[in-house]
Design a protein around this motif. Structure first.
Motif, PDB file in Angstrom:
ATOM      1  N   PHE A  90       1.671  28.909  -3.963  1.00 47.98           N
ATOM      2  CA  PHE A  90       0.633  27.878  -3.906  1.00 47.98           C
ATOM      3  C   PHE A  90       0.340  27.411  -5.322  1.00 47.98           C
ATOM      4  O   PHE A  90       0.048  28.211  -6.209  1.00 47.98           O
ATOM      5  N   THR A  91       0.440  26.106  -5.524  1.00 49.11           N
ATOM      6  CA  THR A  91       0.329  25.484  -6.838  1.00 49.11           C
ATOM      7  C   THR A  91      -0.724  24.387  -6.791  1.00 49.11           C
ATOM      8  O   THR A  91      -0.755  23.598  -5.849  1.00 49.11           O
ATOM      9  N   LEU A  92      -1.555  24.338  -7.797  1.00 53.98           N
ATOM     10  CA  LEU A  92      -2.590  23.317  -7.876  1.00 53.98           C
ATOM     11  C   LEU A  92      -1.964  21.942  -8.048  1.00 53.98           C
ATOM     12  O   LEU A  92      -1.081  21.750  -8.883  1.00 53.98           O
ATOM     13  N   CYS A  93      -2.423  20.983  -7.266  1.00 55.11           N
ATOM     14  CA  CYS A  93      -1.974  19.593  -7.382  1.00 55.11           C
ATOM     15  C   CYS A  93      -2.763  18.963  -8.530  1.00 55.11           C
ATOM     16  O   CYS A  93      -3.864  18.439  -8.336  1.00 55.11           O
ATOM     17  N   LYS A  94      -2.207  19.031  -9.731  1.00 49.63           N
ATOM     18  CA  LYS A  94      -2.913  18.621 -10.946  1.00 49.63           C
ATOM     19  C   LYS A  94      -3.169  17.123 -11.018  1.00 49.63           C
ATOM     20  O   LYS A  94      -4.078  16.689 -11.717  1.00 49.63           O
ATOM     21  N   SER A  95      -2.404  16.319 -10.311  1.00 51.32           N
ATOM     22  CA  SER A  95      -2.619  14.871 -10.356  1.00 51.32           C
ATOM     23  C   SER A  95      -3.960  14.482  -9.738  1.00 51.32           C
ATOM     24  O   SER A  95      -4.437  13.370  -9.929  1.00 51.32           O
ATOM     25  N   LEU A  96      -4.588  15.406  -9.001  1.00 51.03           N
ATOM     26  CA  LEU A  96      -5.882  15.138  -8.364  1.00 51.03           C
ATOM     27  C   LEU A  96      -7.045  15.741  -9.150  1.00 51.03           C
ATOM     28  O   LEU A  96      -8.170  15.775  -8.665  1.00 51.03           O
ATOM     29  N   HIS A  97      -6.775  16.219 -10.368  1.00 46.18           N
ATOM     30  CA  HIS A  97      -7.813  16.837 -11.196  1.00 46.18           C
ATOM     31  C   HIS A  97      -8.990  15.885 -11.367  1.00 46.18           C
ATOM     32  O   HIS A  97      -8.821  14.710 -11.661  1.00 46.18           O
ATOM     33  N   GLY A  98     -10.191  16.400 -11.162  1.00 46.75           N
ATOM     34  CA  GLY A  98     -11.391  15.583 -11.286  1.00 46.75           C
ATOM     35  C   GLY A  98     -11.690  14.753 -10.051  1.00 46.75           C
ATOM     36  O   GLY A  98     -12.613  13.940 -10.047  1.00 46.75           O
ATOM     37  N   CYS A  99     -10.919  14.950  -9.001  1.00 48.46           N
ATOM     38  CA  CYS A  99     -11.088  14.201  -7.748  1.00 48.46           C
ATOM     39  C   CYS A  99     -11.222  15.240  -6.626  1.00 48.46           C
ATOM     40  O   CYS A  99     -10.235  15.611  -6.004  1.00 48.46           O
TER      41      CYS A  99
END
Length: 154
Positions: free
Chosen positions: A77-86
């Motif tokens: 499981f990996t954080l979807c970094k493109s959604l950071h702050g959303c």
């Protein structure tokens, strides 16, 4: 306790390997069980939304359905970094795509668009980074995904 089991051909259980799992196994070093808001699975990928609004994904990614900006399969499981702050409210996984609902009611999508399931009828055949569905003008409160279609309730 986060425990997962079953078919794991693409690493969709997030256990770090691609072997099927006949008995549920504990998902270690991911997050505290009380921090998981929801879990959902698609054709060969999985997604977890945490209480903090983070989106973690793993598994099959040949069409970019994990939204990570590439098309390599992911075994953890990996954080979807493109959604950071959303902050994310809900996620729905179809066969080879993912629909994402933010806490402010915006809907994003990624993965295969071969049937227009990303809500971008004349868009590209696939999208590897979540993109906003501009056709939706009203705030969405709930989303769902089927094999090759997606739904949003306003």
């Amino acid at each position: 306790m986060n425990q997962l089991g079953g078919a794991n051909s693409y690493g969709q259980l997030g256990l770090g390997h691609k072997e099927d799992v006949l008995l549920p196994q504990r998902l270690n070093d991911f997050c505290k069980p009380e921090c998981v808001r929801s879990i959902t699975g698609g054709g060969g990928h999985s997604a977890i939304v945490t209480d903090g609004g983070g989106l973690f994904v793993c598994g099959l990614n040949k069409d970019g359905q994990l939204g990570l900006g590439h098309t390599e399969d992911v075994l953890y499981f990996t954080l979807c970094k493109s959604l950071h702050g959303c902050p994310i409210q809900q996620v729905a996984c179809g066969w080879d795509f993912t629909i994402i609902l933010t806490e402010n009611g915006q809907v994003l999508s990624c993965g295969s668009n071969s049937f227009g399931q990303l809500g971008v009828p004349h868009g590209p055949q696939r999208c590897v980074v979540p993109q906003a569905i501009e056709l939706l003008k009203e705030k969405v409160v709930c989303i769902a995904a089927g094999l090759r279609h997606a739904l949003g309730a306003t």
